[in-house]
Design a protein around this motif. Sequence first.
Motif: not given
Length: 459
Positions: A59-69, A264-268, A331-337
């Motif tokens: 829903l406009w949100c899985v910016n890094v894609g699914y399945g990040r172990k 936010g976080f890269g979409r544009t 997890v948000a920290h890992a995502n932003v990194v």
Amino acid sequence: MQKQRTTSQWRELDAAHHLHPFTDTASLNQAGARVMTRGEGIYLWDSDGNKIIDGMAGLWCVNVGYGRKDFAEVARRQMEELPFYNTFFKTTHPAVVELSSLLAEVTPAGFDHVFYTNSGSESVDTMIRMVRRYWDVQGKPEKKTLIGRWNGYHGSTIGGASLGGMKYMHEQGDLPIPGMAHIEQPWWYKHGKDMTPDEFGVVAARWLDEKIQEIGADKVAAFVAEPIQGAGGVIIPPATYWPEIERICRKHDVLIVADEVICGFGRTGEWFGHQHFGFQPDLFTAAKGLSSGYLPIGAVFVGKRVAEGLIAGGDFNHGFTYSGHPVCAAVAHANVVALRDEGIVQRVKDDIGPYMQKRWRETFSQFEHVDDVRGVGLIQAFTLVKNKAKRELFPDFGEVGTLCRDIFFRNNLIMRACGDHIVCSPPLVMTRAEVDEMLGVAARCLAEFEQALKARGLA
């Protein structure tokens, strides 16, 4: 462990116990929900084994894609170390401190303070309280009214739904609440008439000036808008719009709030949508891409002026049990990194975003009933129209959009209908080959759609 059930068993249990958001429950229960069971990259699989292209990143949100172990491992370690503690009562914890420090690095200068929520809707409600509290502290408690835009979306809590301009939401629950006003959205295709987009951008911005003067600048607290309207149909304002909005707000001493929950976080192709348009908000809200949807977390980023006012005002009597939840923060920290260090945001700007926009226009401009083909970075849309030459929309706005969306869904491609706008917002990690694959499926779906229009006598 979850029990292994058949699709029909899951559907039966879902219908018996689960009330879905924004749903006609009786209709859904009759048809049965589609059961999603797995995700990897840009793809989902349902319980019947169908492989689905997710053109909406959840829903406009899985910016890094699914399945990040690696994110799962971060969550596991944090759960074992400190699964929860609150940030009330003069306490903090390393996960929320580290996330806050990182966010101060990736946000524009002046945004050194962040308040945590659990969703975009909560971020908007928090922002409303912050804005009104700020003006109270300034000795101007009469500055309470917030101005949004018709067809803007700011969540579904009472405050967010009131500030948003979705009239079908206002029809339920006696909304909007007092202190909310709206102006028309800057959609050139419908409202621009004979003006160029740049001329229209200035005219549309000046609707805000008229509204502020109508209410009285001494009573207006803030103008709140998405840099690009998402659920409103990916309405991209002309380049002249936001600079004129900023000029008007500064003239009247009205705060500017950017709702960055989608942009936010890269979409544009920039970290935040307001950077793409070149304006400086006083606050901005976020969620979705902050954790790429892996865990629920939202935030309000507070600029220096407002932060100093709130801090000087003593207690801010607002917060949530899960504000800055340690597992969500980790997890948000890992995502932003990942967005930063893996070059994901930069790649949207330099490579995959321009490629998507080129291919998007090439693919859809050829269709008889498709117009206003548009996009920025990895957010794009087109509008289904009755007559391109006349810029004529279909009379029952949303009917043909639903028809088109359902054809996409049957062909295992998720895009969204917002009225008669078909919108797309895929994971930012999409490859060029995957863009081509998605648009190939979409073109076949559009051909099927235009045949269905003729068969129903709608074309």
